[in-house]
Design an enzyme around this catalytic site. Structure first.
Site, mmCIF file in Angstrom:
data_model
loop_
_atom_site.group_PDB
_atom_site.id
_atom_site.type_symbol
_atom_site.label_atom_id
_atom_site.label_comp_id
_atom_site.label_asym_id
_atom_site.label_seq_id
_atom_site.Cartn_x
_atom_site.Cartn_y
_atom_site.Cartn_z
ATOM 1 N N LYS A 1 0.855 -1.057 0.115
ATOM 2 C CA LYS A 1 0.060 -0.112 -0.085
ATOM 3 C C LYS A 1 0.811 1.182 0.105
ATOM 4 O O LYS A 1 1.932 1.293 0.580
ATOM 5 C CB LYS A 1 -1.081 -0.089 1.211
ATOM 6 C CG LYS A 1 -0.228 0.317 2.622
ATOM 7 C CD LYS A 1 -1.175 1.066 3.288
ATOM 8 C CE LYS A 1 -0.436 2.016 3.867
ATOM 9 N NZ LYS A 1 -0.644 2.985 5.247
ATOM 10 N N LYS B 1 -1.230 -9.728 10.865
ATOM 11 C CA LYS B 1 -1.021 -9.609 12.228
ATOM 12 C C LYS B 1 -1.827 -10.864 12.668
ATOM 13 O O LYS B 1 -3.060 -11.246 12.203
ATOM 14 C CB LYS B 1 -1.657 -8.198 12.688
ATOM 15 C CG LYS B 1 -0.842 -7.089 12.311
ATOM 16 C CD LYS B 1 -1.224 -5.943 12.898
ATOM 17 C CE LYS B 1 -0.349 -4.641 12.501
ATOM 18 N NZ LYS B 1 0.429 -4.411 13.411
ATOM 19 N N LYS C 1 -2.918 9.693 15.167
ATOM 20 C CA LYS C 1 -1.539 9.960 15.468
ATOM 21 C C LYS C 1 -1.665 10.766 16.920
ATOM 22 O O LYS C 1 -2.406 11.466 17.048
ATOM 23 C CB LYS C 1 -0.525 10.548 14.713
ATOM 24 C CG LYS C 1 -0.831 9.869 13.238
ATOM 25 C CD LYS C 1 0.512 8.748 13.338
ATOM 26 C CE LYS C 1 0.538 8.343 11.649
ATOM 27 N NZ LYS C 1 1.118 6.916 11.924
ATOM 28 N N HIS D 1 -6.132 -0.667 6.221
ATOM 29 C CA HIS D 1 -5.948 -1.535 7.323
ATOM 30 C C HIS D 1 -7.270 -1.669 8.171
ATOM 31 O O HIS D 1 -7.876 -2.810 8.469
ATOM 32 C CB HIS D 1 -5.048 -0.900 8.391
ATOM 33 C CG HIS D 1 -3.745 -0.750 7.798
ATOM 34 N ND1 HIS D 1 -3.162 -1.519 6.795
ATOM 35 C CD2 HIS D 1 -2.776 0.150 7.939
ATOM 36 C CE1 HIS D 1 -1.848 -1.055 6.610
ATOM 37 N NE2 HIS D 1 -1.726 0.126 7.375
ATOM 38 N N HIS E 1 -0.078 -5.166 5.667
ATOM 39 C CA HIS E 1 0.446 -5.751 6.639
ATOM 40 C C HIS E 1 -0.576 -6.281 7.847
ATOM 41 O O HIS E 1 -0.288 -7.124 8.681
ATOM 42 C CB HIS E 1 1.805 -5.010 7.099
ATOM 43 C CG HIS E 1 1.683 -3.923 8.139
ATOM 44 N ND1 HIS E 1 1.103 -2.578 7.739
ATOM 45 C CD2 HIS E 1 1.771 -3.991 9.488
ATOM 46 C CE1 HIS E 1 1.141 -1.954 8.866
ATOM 47 N NE2 HIS E 1 1.404 -2.586 9.985
ATOM 48 N N ASP F 1 -4.335 6.784 5.202
ATOM 49 C CA ASP F 1 -3.208 5.893 5.505
ATOM 50 C C ASP F 1 -3.817 4.668 6.464
ATOM 51 O O ASP F 1 -3.056 3.514 6.420
ATOM 52 C CB ASP F 1 -2.382 6.738 6.514
ATOM 53 C CG ASP F 1 -1.033 6.205 7.093
ATOM 54 O OD1 ASP F 1 -0.343 5.624 6.459
ATOM 55 O OD2 ASP F 1 -0.820 6.297 8.364
HETATM 56 C C1 BG6 Z 1 1.118 2.021 8.267
HETATM 57 C C2 BG6 Z 1 0.967 3.420 8.334
HETATM 58 O O1 BG6 Z 1 0.656 1.287 7.209
HETATM 59 O O2 BG6 Z 1 0.844 1.298 9.587
HETATM 60 C C3 BG6 Z 1 1.413 4.015 9.637
HETATM 61 O O3 BG6 Z 1 1.473 4.105 7.234
HETATM 62 C C4 BG6 Z 1 1.161 3.331 10.857
HETATM 63 O O4 BG6 Z 1 1.190 5.421 9.536
HETATM 64 C C5 BG6 Z 1 1.310 1.772 10.808
HETATM 65 O O5 BG6 Z 1 1.913 3.797 12.153
HETATM 66 C C6 BG6 Z 1 0.759 1.030 12.015
HETATM 67 O O6 BG6 Z 1 1.114 -0.365 11.887
HETATM 68 P P1 BG6 Z 1 1.838 -0.934 12.911
HETATM 69 O O7 BG6 Z 1 1.990 -2.452 12.704
HETATM 70 O O8 BG6 Z 1 3.584 -0.416 12.714
HETATM 71 O O9 BG6 Z 1 1.419 -0.584 14.320
#
Ligand code: BG6
Length: 485
Positions: free
Chosen positions: A143, A177, A335, A235, A173, A230
């Site tokens: 992504k 998880k 954030k 996600h 990703h 994002d």
């Molecule tokens: C990413 C985002 O895909 O996922 C980030 O671009 C975010 O902004 C992150 O912090 C969160 O995933 P993880 O697994 O690092 O907590």
């Protein structure tokens, strides 16, 4: 067609001199190697005029920094499988890769800026690297898959010029998880959940991903993206589909993706008239996170002082199908919030008649952060002489301390090698998710995000999404686990 090489396809990283390769990809590959699960040779490819030795040195540096279990002997073994080839994203330069691969199975991982995905896919195809006489060829992209519906469609067209959908593995990703995978396994294995998994029994679902982190140097990308693109479009919408989809009849990739797409199609469009009641955006101002004073978003280096990029986004989704009519799904992520706290929380309706008290709700919570576990908030009798109730939490971690922990990347890279397409979103899922958020993105081109102090729970305006007396769970909610267990 299969060949002996199918079990150990060459893993080609395009963009091998970049940060992603050292921080994430190679550490994930090496950990899999340490666990005896990775046999593939790795070929780094980038424009940098490096020798294989320079590439190896960079990889070694990264592994020493990011892999706690680094092992000298294993590294000597592993590095025998690493190679490097310098070249541009052109069919001519990629000819050298074709020579090395000799028509055997290979995976091409685009560790490149998204603007180069189309060009890279095309150059690979022009170099005839998209097919092999003696094996398979796969393409991995990460992504963002476009920045709105139209650009997602253009990206699909660019990729599909030389690659078929079943060759393309899109990495989100979150789907690697434990929580995402357990959403499916726990939900579809426990009989007692099957009959309550609908609007008649589930009052609401809250999916929260709160982070204390700010920009972490990613201003160039983030100020263009914002929280909705994002985190939510990909996600959180993926977590939503895992909760809301109908169970597939068989465990097969296409069946799973059909069901995921179907529930996304049932999400009611958010339009001008429902926008305020369905979407909230926020932007952090200066404040205190833990023990540190932090800057507001607009004071961060490189961020325009009038940036309207949202650092917090929340959506309420309604699903117009037989199963979910009447259950709101609340999704939010931000954030610089109060806690690193993330969960998928399912709220059950109260029993029809509260004989032992009113307002006694059950929650089933899949926790992602700070620790990964499943909690069920239930009610039981208070010990003693009366029939009073008190809440209890039935809780289990996903993993015992002595069990190996695989990162999301490790899970997903192994799935690519094995040709398991289940944890990779198919294009129509991506498209449907954009369809849902696109009107919100358009509306947010004007106006301003609501300010919230760093270290808080997010903008107060998020409450306007709530209906029928629903209340957001607090970041850091324990459901009383510590006191009652
Ligand atoms: C990413 C985002 O895909 O996922 C980030 O671009 C975010 O902004 C992150 O912090 C969160 O995933 P993880 O697994 O690092 O907590």
């Amino acid at each position: 067609m299969t060949s002996p090489n199918d079990a150990r396809p060459t893993f080609v990283i395009l963009g091998a001199s970049g940060d992603l390769t050292y921080r994430l990809l190679m550490p994930a590959v090496f950990r899999l190697f340490l666990a005896g699960k990775w046999q593939s040779p790795v070929l780094g490819y980038a424009p940098d005029d490096w020798s294989p030795k320079i590439f190896l040195d960079r990889v070694e540096e990264g592994l020493r920094e990011f892999v706690h279990e680094f092992d000298e002997e294993k590294w000597r073994e592993f590095k025998e499988q690493l190679d490097y080839q310098a070249g541009e994203l052109s069919a001519r330069d990629l000819g050298a890769v074709a020579q090395k691969l000799q028509d055997q199975s290979a995976i091409f991982y685009l560790a490149l800026p998204p603007a180069l995905f189309g060009q890279a896919a095309q150059a690979l195809a022009d170099a005839q690297l998209n097919r092999a006489a003696n094996g398979f060829r796969r393409l991995v992209v990460e992504k963002p898959f476009g920045h709105d519906l139209a650009s997602a469609e253009s990206l699909r067209e660019a990729l599909h010029q030389g690659w078929s959908e079943d060759q393309i593995y899109r990495i989100d990703h979150f789907l690697g998880k434990e929580t995402a995978q357990n959403l499916l396994v726990f939900r579809l294995t426990n009989r007692f959940l099957a009959s309550i998994w609908d609007a008649e029994h589930i009052r609401s679902v809250q999916i929260t991903y709160g982070e204390t982190l700010g920009l972490e140097g990613r201003w160039r990308y983030y100020d263009q993206a914002g929280a909705l693109r994002d985190m939510l479009q990909n996600h959180l919408m993926q977590l939503f589909t895992l909760v809301a989809m109908d169970p597939p009849a068989v465990w097969a990739s296409e069946a799973l993706h059909n069901h995921k797409t179907e529930v996304l199609r049932a999400v009611r469009p958010i339009s001008g008239s429902t926008l305020d009641a369905s979407a909230v955006r926020g932007q952090y101002t200066a404040g205190r996170v833990g023990s540190s004073e932090v800057l507001g978003y607009r004071q961060e280096p490189h961020i325009p002082v009038d940036s309207r990029t949202e650092t917090f986004a929340a959506l309420k989704l309604k699903v117009d199908n037989w199963r979910w009519r009447g259950t709101p799904f609340y999704l939010r992520s931000g954030k610089r919030l109060a806690e690193d706290y993330a969960e998928v929380a399912i709220e059950l309706r109260e029993v029809p008649r509260g004989l032992f008290g009113e307002g006694l709700k059950n929650w089933l919570v899949f926790r992602m952060k700070p620790d990964e576990r499943i909690d069920m908030l239930v009610w039981a009798k208070d010990p003693g002489l009366t029939l009073k109730t008190r809440s209890r939490v039935l809780s289990t971690p996903y993993r015992r301390r002595d069990e190996m922990e695989y990162s999301a990347y490790e899970q997903l890279l192994l799935a690519v090698v094995q040709g398991d397409r289940t944890p990779f979103p198919r294009y129509d899922e991506v498209e449907e998710a954009w369809r849902v958020v696109d009107p919100v993105l358009t509306a947010w081109k004007t106006g301003q995000p609501d300010p919230y102090a760093s270290g808080s729970q997010g903008p107060e305006t998020q409450d306007r999404l709530m209906e029928n007396g629903d209340v957001w769970r607090r970041l850091g909610e324990t459901d009383g686990l510590d006191s009652s267990s």
